[in-house]
Design a protein around this motif. Structure first.
Motif, PDB file in Angstrom:
ATOM      1  N   ALA A  22      -0.441  -0.141   4.842  1.00  0.00           N
ATOM      2  CA  ALA A  22      -1.740   0.491   5.085  1.00  0.00           C
ATOM      3  C   ALA A  22      -2.835  -0.563   5.084  1.00  0.00           C
ATOM      4  N   LEU A  23      -3.655  -0.541   6.105  1.00  0.00           N
ATOM      5  CA  LEU A  23      -4.791  -1.455   6.235  1.00  0.00           C
ATOM      6  C   LEU A  23      -6.041  -0.647   5.907  1.00  0.00           C
ATOM      7  N   VAL A  24      -6.317  -0.535   4.641  1.00  0.00           N
ATOM      8  CA  VAL A  24      -7.301   0.415   4.126  1.00  0.00           C
ATOM      9  C   VAL A  24      -8.701   0.187   4.684  1.00  0.00           C
ATOM     10  N   ASN A  25      -9.148  -1.057   4.745  1.00  0.00           N
ATOM     11  CA  ASN A  25     -10.519  -1.345   5.183  1.00  0.00           C
ATOM     12  C   ASN A  25     -10.603  -1.874   6.609  1.00  0.00           C
ATOM     13  N   ALA A  26      -9.566  -1.721   7.376  1.00  0.00           N
ATOM     14  CA  ALA A  26      -9.562  -2.260   8.746  1.00  0.00           C
ATOM     15  C   ALA A  26     -10.419  -1.403   9.672  1.00  0.00           C
ATOM     16  N   THR A  27     -11.127  -2.087  10.544  1.00  0.00           N
ATOM     17  CA  THR A  27     -11.891  -1.379  11.570  1.00  0.00           C
ATOM     18  C   THR A  27     -11.036  -1.283  12.827  1.00  0.00           C
ATOM     19  N   ARG A  49      -3.934   6.838  10.569  1.00  0.00           N
ATOM     20  CA  ARG A  49      -3.743   7.923   9.609  1.00  0.00           C
ATOM     21  C   ARG A  49      -5.038   8.159   8.829  1.00  0.00           C
ATOM     22  N   SER A  50      -6.149   7.872   9.491  1.00  0.00           N
ATOM     23  CA  SER A  50      -7.463   8.041   8.878  1.00  0.00           C
ATOM     24  C   SER A  50      -7.735   9.489   8.517  1.00  0.00           C
ATOM     25  N   ASP A  51      -7.142  10.414   9.256  1.00  0.00           N
ATOM     26  CA  ASP A  51      -7.362  11.829   8.965  1.00  0.00           C
ATOM     27  C   ASP A  51      -6.855  12.211   7.571  1.00  0.00           C
ATOM     28  N   LYS A  52      -5.972  11.388   7.002  1.00  0.00           N
ATOM     29  CA  LYS A  52      -5.458  11.619   5.644  1.00  0.00           C
ATOM     30  C   LYS A  52      -6.063  10.634   4.645  1.00  0.00           C
ATOM     31  N   ASN A  53      -7.098   9.907   5.103  1.00  0.00           N
ATOM     32  CA  ASN A  53      -7.753   8.870   4.297  1.00  0.00           C
ATOM     33  C   ASN A  53      -6.810   7.736   3.916  1.00  0.00           C
ATOM     34  N   TRP A  54      -5.827   7.455   4.769  1.00  0.00           N
ATOM     35  CA  TRP A  54      -4.885   6.365   4.528  1.00  0.00           C
ATOM     36  C   TRP A  54      -5.172   5.180   5.436  1.00  0.00           C
ATOM     37  N   GLY A  55      -6.164   5.283   6.286  1.00  0.00           N
ATOM     38  CA  GLY A  55      -6.514   4.195   7.185  1.00  0.00           C
ATOM     39  C   GLY A  55      -5.482   4.002   8.282  1.00  0.00           C
ATOM     40  N   GLY A  81      -4.015  -9.365   5.358  1.00  0.00           N
ATOM     41  CA  GLY A  81      -4.442  -9.468   3.970  1.00  0.00           C
ATOM     42  C   GLY A  81      -5.933  -9.276   3.773  1.00  0.00           C
ATOM     43  N   SER A  82      -6.716  -9.542   4.808  1.00  0.00           N
ATOM     44  CA  SER A  82      -8.168  -9.367   4.694  1.00  0.00           C
ATOM     45  C   SER A  82      -8.587  -7.902   4.797  1.00  0.00           C
ATOM     46  N   CYS A  83      -7.639  -7.013   5.034  1.00  0.00           N
ATOM     47  CA  CYS A  83      -7.938  -5.588   5.237  1.00  0.00           C
ATOM     48  C   CYS A  83      -7.600  -4.728   4.019  1.00  0.00           C
ATOM     49  N   SER A  84      -7.494  -5.332   2.848  1.00  0.00           N
ATOM     50  CA  SER A  84      -7.144  -4.585   1.627  1.00  0.00           C
ATOM     51  C   SER A  84      -5.896  -3.739   1.855  1.00  0.00           C
ATOM     52  N   CYS A  85      -4.781  -4.384   2.033  1.00  0.00           N
ATOM     53  CA  CYS A  85      -3.574  -3.648   2.407  1.00  0.00           C
ATOM     54  C   CYS A  85      -2.765  -3.178   1.202  1.00  0.00           C
ATOM     55  N   ILE A  86      -2.063  -2.096   1.439  1.00  0.00           N
ATOM     56  CA  ILE A  86      -1.169  -1.488   0.456  1.00  0.00           C
ATOM     57  C   ILE A  86       0.176  -1.280   1.141  1.00  0.00           C
ATOM     58  N   SER A 125      -1.083  -4.678  -2.585  1.00  0.00           N
ATOM     59  CA  SER A 125      -0.579  -3.936  -3.728  1.00  0.00           C
ATOM     60  C   SER A 125       0.590  -3.088  -3.214  1.00  0.00           C
ATOM     61  N   ILE A 126       1.327  -2.492  -4.128  1.00  0.00           N
ATOM     62  CA  ILE A 126       2.470  -1.680  -3.714  1.00  0.00           C
ATOM     63  C   ILE A 126       2.347  -0.297  -4.336  1.00  0.00           C
ATOM     64  N   GLU A 127       2.667   0.696  -3.558  1.00  0.00           N
ATOM     65  CA  GLU A 127       2.636   2.095  -3.998  1.00  0.00           C
ATOM     66  C   GLU A 127       4.012   2.673  -3.696  1.00  0.00           C
ATOM     67  N   ILE A 128       4.684   3.180  -4.719  1.00  0.00           N
ATOM     68  CA  ILE A 128       6.040   3.713  -4.552  1.00  0.00           C
ATOM     69  C   ILE A 128       6.036   5.182  -4.940  1.00  0.00           C
ATOM     70  N   THR A 129       6.562   6.008  -4.058  1.00  0.00           N
ATOM     71  CA  THR A 129       6.685   7.431  -4.332  1.00  0.00           C
ATOM     72  C   THR A 129       8.140   7.823  -4.105  1.00  0.00           C
ATOM     73  N   VAL A 130       8.713   8.530  -5.065  1.00  0.00           N
ATOM     74  CA  VAL A 130      10.093   8.997  -4.945  1.00  0.00           C
ATOM     75  C   VAL A 130      10.068  10.491  -4.652  1.00  0.00           C
ATOM     76  N   TYR A 131      10.783  10.880  -3.602  1.00  0.00           N
ATOM     77  CA  TYR A 131      10.831  12.277  -3.187  1.00  0.00           C
ATOM     78  C   TYR A 131      12.258  12.795  -3.359  1.00  0.00           C
ATOM     79  N   PRO A 132      12.416  14.033  -3.788  1.00  0.00           N
ATOM     80  CA  PRO A 132      13.774  14.605  -3.842  1.00  0.00           C
ATOM     81  C   PRO A 132      14.306  14.755  -2.417  1.00  0.00           C
ATOM     82  N   PHE A 133      15.574  14.499  -2.269  1.00  0.00           N
ATOM     83  CA  PHE A 133      16.170  14.528  -0.930  1.00  0.00           C
ATOM     84  C   PHE A 133      17.620  14.965  -1.047  1.00  0.00           C
TER      85      PHE A 133
END
Length: 116
Positions: free
Chosen positions: A8-13, A33-39, A71-76, A104-112
């Motif tokens: 995710a490039l959070v602050n990218a234009t 994915r800006s509609d979900k505020n994920w950039g 990296g200049s776009c505050s990535c996750i 940074s890293i964001e990890i989400t575990v989903y049941p599958f």
């Protein structure tokens, strides 16, 4: 276990995205994915391996030459792990790739379940 990765490039234009979008390696693309505020996110059509550490390295390594711009776009690095039980242990053998992108890293575990 199945893994889904996106950077995710959070602050990218939109102009920044257009500036490097054509330089992405084959199989990589940008999704808005800006509609979900994920950039804006960088994704790949390639299926990642089930090994957590290998999946992350295989995803980020082809993008290394763009690490300064990305990296200049505050990535996750967002990692979705789909696993059939509530218990899941993952190991990241090296943080070098994340450091290169200042990510940074964001990890989400989903049941599958394979039955779904």
């Amino acid at each position: 276990m199945q893994i889904d990765l996106e950077l995710a490039l959070v602050n990218a234009t939109e102009n920044e995205i257009k500036g490097f979008q054509d330089s992405l390696p084959d199989g990589f693309y940008v999704e808005d994915r800006s509609d979900k505020n994920w950039g804006f996110v960088i994704r790949t059509i390639q299926k990642p391996p089930e090994d957590f550490s290998t999946a992350i390295n295989n995803f980020l390594e082809p993008l290394n030459f763009l690490s300064e711009l990305i990296g200049s776009c505050s990535c996750i690095l967002r990692v979705g792990v789909f696993y059939d039980t509530a218990t899941c242990t993952m190991r990241l053998n090296s943080y070098d790739q994340l450091t290169l992108f200042k990510a940074s890293i964001e990890i989400t575990v989903y049941p599958f379940s394979d039955e779904e």
